[in-house]
Motif scaffolding. Structure first.
Motif, PDB file in Angstrom:
ATOM      1  N   SER A   1     -19.713  -9.822  22.347  1.00  0.00           N
ATOM      2  CA  SER A   1     -19.200 -10.670  21.276  1.00  0.00           C
ATOM      3  C   SER A   1     -19.906 -10.394  19.956  1.00  0.00           C
ATOM      4  O   SER A   1     -19.273 -10.389  18.894  1.00  0.00           O
ATOM      5  N   ASN A   2     -21.206 -10.136  20.010  1.00  0.00           N
ATOM      6  CA  ASN A   2     -21.962  -9.824  18.791  1.00  0.00           C
ATOM      7  C   ASN A   2     -21.520  -8.517  18.156  1.00  0.00           C
ATOM      8  O   ASN A   2     -21.766  -8.274  16.966  1.00  0.00           O
ATOM      9  N   HIS A   3     -20.862  -7.657  18.951  1.00  0.00           N
ATOM     10  CA  HIS A   3     -20.329  -6.394  18.436  1.00  0.00           C
ATOM     11  C   HIS A   3     -18.825  -6.506  18.162  1.00  0.00           C
ATOM     12  O   HIS A   3     -18.126  -5.487  18.096  1.00  0.00           O
ATOM     13  N   ASN A   4     -18.355  -7.733  18.012  1.00  0.00           N
ATOM     14  CA  ASN A   4     -16.950  -7.995  17.660  1.00  0.00           C
ATOM     15  C   ASN A   4     -15.961  -7.441  18.684  1.00  0.00           C
ATOM     16  O   ASN A   4     -14.878  -6.975  18.332  1.00  0.00           O
ATOM     17  N   VAL A   5     -16.347  -7.508  19.947  1.00  0.00           N
ATOM     18  CA  VAL A   5     -15.455  -7.117  21.039  1.00  0.00           C
ATOM     19  C   VAL A   5     -14.702  -8.365  21.506  1.00  0.00           C
ATOM     20  O   VAL A   5     -15.260  -9.468  21.524  1.00  0.00           O
ATOM     21  N   HIS A   6     -13.421  -8.211  21.852  1.00  0.00           N
ATOM     22  CA  HIS A   6     -12.643  -9.323  22.407  1.00  0.00           C
ATOM     23  C   HIS A   6     -13.161  -9.585  23.826  1.00  0.00           C
ATOM     24  O   HIS A   6     -12.833  -8.853  24.767  1.00  0.00           O
ATOM     25  N   THR A   7     -13.968 -10.622  23.975  1.00  0.00           N
ATOM     26  CA  THR A   7     -14.747 -10.822  25.197  1.00  0.00           C
ATOM     27  C   THR A   7     -14.259 -12.013  25.998  1.00  0.00           C
ATOM     28  O   THR A   7     -14.005 -13.090  25.445  1.00  0.00           O
ATOM     29  N   SER A   8     -14.131 -11.805  27.309  1.00  0.00           N
ATOM     30  CA  SER A   8     -13.825 -12.890  28.249  1.00  0.00           C
ATOM     31  C   SER A   8     -14.799 -12.806  29.409  1.00  0.00           C
ATOM     32  O   SER A   8     -15.344 -11.734  29.712  1.00  0.00           O
ATOM     33  N   MET A   9     -15.018 -13.927  30.069  1.00  0.00           N
ATOM     34  CA  MET A   9     -15.981 -13.981  31.162  1.00  0.00           C
ATOM     35  C   MET A   9     -15.412 -14.776  32.328  1.00  0.00           C
ATOM     36  O   MET A   9     -14.797 -15.834  32.121  1.00  0.00           O
ATOM     37  N   VAL A  10     -15.600 -14.253  33.525  1.00  0.00           N
ATOM     38  CA  VAL A  10     -15.151 -14.934  34.739  1.00  0.00           C
ATOM     39  C   VAL A  10     -16.292 -15.765  35.299  1.00  0.00           C
ATOM     40  O   VAL A  10     -17.399 -15.257  35.518  1.00  0.00           O
ATOM     41  N   VAL A  11     -16.031 -17.059  35.515  1.00  0.00           N
ATOM     42  CA  VAL A  11     -16.988 -17.946  36.167  1.00  0.00           C
ATOM     43  C   VAL A  11     -16.426 -18.264  37.543  1.00  0.00           C
ATOM     44  O   VAL A  11     -15.497 -19.060  37.692  1.00  0.00           O
ATOM     45  N   ARG A  12     -16.967 -17.615  38.556  1.00  0.00           N
ATOM     46  CA  ARG A  12     -16.416 -17.754  39.911  1.00  0.00           C
ATOM     47  C   ARG A  12     -16.971 -18.964  40.641  1.00  0.00           C
ATOM     48  O   ARG A  12     -16.285 -19.599  41.427  1.00  0.00           O
ATOM     49  N   ASP A  13     -18.256 -19.275  40.400  1.00  0.00           N
ATOM     50  CA  ASP A  13     -18.921 -20.348  41.133  1.00  0.00           C
ATOM     51  C   ASP A  13     -19.589 -21.302  40.151  1.00  0.00           C
ATOM     52  O   ASP A  13     -19.691 -21.030  38.950  1.00  0.00           O
ATOM     53  N   SER A  14     -20.065 -22.404  40.683  1.00  0.00           N
ATOM     54  CA  SER A  14     -20.840 -23.324  39.864  1.00  0.00           C
ATOM     55  C   SER A  14     -22.205 -22.710  39.560  1.00  0.00           C
ATOM     56  O   SER A  14     -22.748 -21.933  40.351  1.00  0.00           O
ATOM     57  N   VAL A  15     -22.751 -23.054  38.408  1.00  0.00           N
ATOM     58  CA  VAL A  15     -24.025 -22.476  37.993  1.00  0.00           C
ATOM     59  C   VAL A  15     -24.719 -23.434  37.027  1.00  0.00           C
ATOM     60  O   VAL A  15     -24.067 -24.111  36.228  1.00  0.00           O
ATOM     61  N   HIS A  16     -26.041 -23.479  37.122  1.00  0.00           N
ATOM     62  CA  HIS A  16     -26.823 -24.252  36.166  1.00  0.00           C
ATOM     63  C   HIS A  16     -27.170 -23.364  34.978  1.00  0.00           C
ATOM     64  O   HIS A  16     -27.800 -22.317  35.140  1.00  0.00           O
ATOM     65  N   VAL A  17     -26.755 -23.785  33.788  1.00  0.00           N
ATOM     66  CA  VAL A  17     -27.134 -23.100  32.555  1.00  0.00           C
ATOM     67  C   VAL A  17     -28.082 -24.014  31.799  1.00  0.00           C
ATOM     68  O   VAL A  17     -27.738 -25.151  31.461  1.00  0.00           O
ATOM     69  N   LEU A  18     -29.289 -23.522  31.549  1.00  0.00           N
ATOM     70  CA  LEU A  18     -30.306 -24.283  30.826  1.00  0.00           C
ATOM     71  C   LEU A  18     -30.662 -23.535  29.546  1.00  0.00           C
ATOM     72  O   LEU A  18     -30.576 -22.305  29.491  1.00  0.00           O
ATOM     73  N   PRO A  19     -31.056 -24.245  28.495  1.00  0.00           N
ATOM     74  CA  PRO A  19     -31.556 -23.538  27.303  1.00  0.00           C
ATOM     75  C   PRO A  19     -32.852 -22.808  27.640  1.00  0.00           C
ATOM     76  O   PRO A  19     -33.638 -23.283  28.460  1.00  0.00           O
ATOM     77  N   ARG A  20     -33.062 -21.647  27.032  1.00  0.00           N
ATOM     78  CA  ARG A  20     -34.303 -20.914  27.309  1.00  0.00           C
ATOM     79  C   ARG A  20     -35.520 -21.699  26.847  1.00  0.00           C
ATOM     80  O   ARG A  20     -36.587 -21.633  27.475  1.00  0.00           O
ATOM     81  N   GLU A  21     -35.347 -22.463  25.763  1.00  0.00           N
ATOM     82  CA  GLU A  21     -36.435 -23.289  25.251  1.00  0.00           C
ATOM     83  C   GLU A  21     -35.928 -24.693  24.959  1.00  0.00           C
ATOM     84  O   GLU A  21     -34.772 -24.876  24.559  1.00  0.00           O
ATOM     85  N   ILE A  22     -36.778 -25.669  25.170  1.00  0.00           N
ATOM     86  CA  ILE A  22     -36.478 -27.069  24.866  1.00  0.00           C
ATOM     87  C   ILE A  22     -37.551 -27.591  23.926  1.00  0.00           C
ATOM     88  O   ILE A  22     -38.738 -27.593  24.268  1.00  0.00           O
ATOM     89  N   MET A  23     -37.130 -27.979  22.715  1.00  0.00           N
ATOM     90  CA  MET A  23     -38.064 -28.487  21.704  1.00  0.00           C
ATOM     91  C   MET A  23     -39.210 -27.503  21.454  1.00  0.00           C
ATOM     92  O   MET A  23     -40.378 -27.881  21.328  1.00  0.00           O
ATOM     93  N   GLY A  24     -38.876 -26.218  21.423  1.00  0.00           N
ATOM     94  CA  GLY A  24     -39.867 -25.189  21.134  1.00  0.00           C
ATOM     95  C   GLY A  24     -40.718 -24.777  22.308  1.00  0.00           C
ATOM     96  O   GLY A  24     -41.581 -23.900  22.171  1.00  0.00           O
ATOM     97  N   LEU A  25     -40.489 -25.383  23.461  1.00  0.00           N
ATOM     98  CA  LEU A  25     -41.257 -25.052  24.660  1.00  0.00           C
ATOM     99  C   LEU A  25     -40.389 -24.281  25.641  1.00  0.00           C
ATOM    100  O   LEU A  25     -39.189 -24.534  25.764  1.00  0.00           O
TER     101      LEU A  25
END
Length: 425
Positions: free
Chosen positions: A225-249
């Motif tokens: 996406s950062n290279h302006n490509v028409h991007t799609s993503m398959v989400v097959r299963d449930s997954v936990h997505v967390l921010p890499r950092e929380i409040m700078g930590l």
């Protein structure tokens, strides 16, 4: 760290002492084993971070070893199967190999190139000399020793190494996983595994589908996406997505600190609350969460949560589309399980990796024949001098812990063996 007391004493009082000199004196000063000689120390299979860590720990204790690597370089996965934008997902203090920290000048999350440079410095510092292009074709215990057979990738020469100890350090990600999806061979576009992906600059103007939403799938989608490509993503299963950092930590560091005071379930509640405040409801984006929390899921199944570095924002803005699982491939596109059909030029399979241990290790009690992992993910020691390094599903932090434990155990056995041998003369 008790086993390093003697070494630290040498460092403090002997200005000529260096790990590199110790390595030359111990790690490489014995026969290779072309004719079946019994080696003085262990055989280590795999010169990735796990194998290098074990080698360094043994070197510092004066225990010789043979380190076998099927490719022509160390850390071949990092060097040849990773995308250019890759950085360590955890802060560098959690990714250091034993006995050597990252340079202070490195950022909190070192780049792929910085990590490779760190590994090169690591092998120089400890004088590690792998035997390259030695593909292990079988390893079995004959009742007394481990017999490890290899084929030279350059000339096809076969060798046999015999030792009282075998360290399996080929890791969790030895071979790419390519799923057999209905109609995949009929697709006329390009299909590739994420291990062959380098940068989105090669796909400008194309429609690309990324299959998988783990850390690799998320980051490849972001890079496209950062290279302006028409991007799609398959989400097959449930997954936990967390921010890499929380409040700078660091989210990982924060969770480790919370676990010292709270139960896993309480920590999960805190993490999910903070994540919802920062990322919003991922279910509305087509990314359902598992029924149990991220830390508990990691504990019971080994499944690692995804650390977001910007992909969720791209999904919210519509720059990355999310689709459910694939029903089947067609000549020029994909049909999804919700009945929708979409055309694509390129499909990138971010479908992970697998262990290759079942293909060559003739052992069933410790390693699973099904997935090539120890039956218990926390186990690093089997029977008859068999060890597993880097299979704990805890990343580079687990690698360091495994290497230290394995070296401790081998050093004790090796010292006892050496004492008995000396006494019998």
């Amino acid at each position: 760290m008790d086993r390093f007391d003697e070494t630290e004493g040498k460092r403090a009082h002997d200005p000529l002492y260096s790990p590199r000199r110790a390595a030359r004196a111990t790690a490489t000063g014995f026969p290779v084993g072309e004719h079946g000689e019994v080696l003085a120390g262990p055989v280590i299979v795999g010169a990735g971070p796990a194998g290098l860590a074990v080698a360094a720990c043994l070197t510092i204790c004066g225990v010789p070893y043979v380190l076998l690597e099927r490719h022509g370089c160390v850390a071949s996965l990092w060097r040849h199967r990773t995308y250019r934008r890759l950085r360590l997902h955890l802060p560098k203090r959690y990714c250091e190999l034993p006995l050597m920290p990252f340079p202070p000048s490195y950022p909190a999350y070192p780049t792929r190139e910085q990590f490779l440079a760190y590994l090169e410095d690591y092998i120089v510092t400890f004088g590690i000399r792998p035997f390259f292009r030695q593909a292990v074709v079988s390893a079995e215990h004959d009742g007394d020793f481990w017999c490890v057979r290899t084929v030279d990738g350059g000339g096809g020469v076969t060798r046999e190494y015999r030792s009282k100890w075998l360290v399996v350090a080929t890791g969790e990600n030895a071979e790419p996983v390519v799923p057999d999806i209905d109609g995949i061979h009929a697709f006329r576009g390009l299909i590739m595994h994420s291990s062959d992906y380098r940068s989105g600059e090669d796909y400008r103007g194309k429609k690309v589908l990324v299959v998988g939403c783990g850390n690799s799938g998320m980051e490849v989608s972001l890079d496209l996406s950062n290279h302006n490509v028409h991007t799609s993503m398959v989400v097959r299963d449930s997954v936990h997505v967390l921010p890499r950092e929380i409040m700078g930590l660091s989210t990982f560091g924060l969770s480790m600190w919370l676990l010292m005071y709270l139960s896993v379930q309480k920590v999960d509640q805190v993490l999910l609350l903070l994540t919802h405040l920062m990322l919003g409801d991922t279910v509305r984006l087509g990314i359902p969460r598992p029924s149990i929390g991220p830390m508990e899921l990691k504990k019971v199944s080994g499944k690692t949560p995804v650390l977001d570095v910007g992909t969720i924002a791209k999904i919210k803005s519509g720059d990355i589309k999310v689709f459910p699982a694939i029903q089947s491939f067609q000549e020029h596109g994909v049909q999804f399980i919700d009945g929708k059909t979409e055309s694509f030029d390129v499909v990138i399979l971010a479908t992970g990796y697998k262990s290759n241990v079942p293909y060559w290790l003739k052992e069933k009690d410790f390693f699973s024949e099904k997935n090539g992992f120890p039956h218990n993910s926390n186990e690093w020691k089997g029977k008859n001098g068999l060890y597993a390094a880097g299979f704990s599903r805890r990343g580079l932090l687990g690698v360091s812990m495994d290497a230290s434990n394995i070296a401790d155990d081998i050093v004790r056995c090796w010292n006892d063996f050496g004492y008995e041998r000396h006494k019998s003369k």
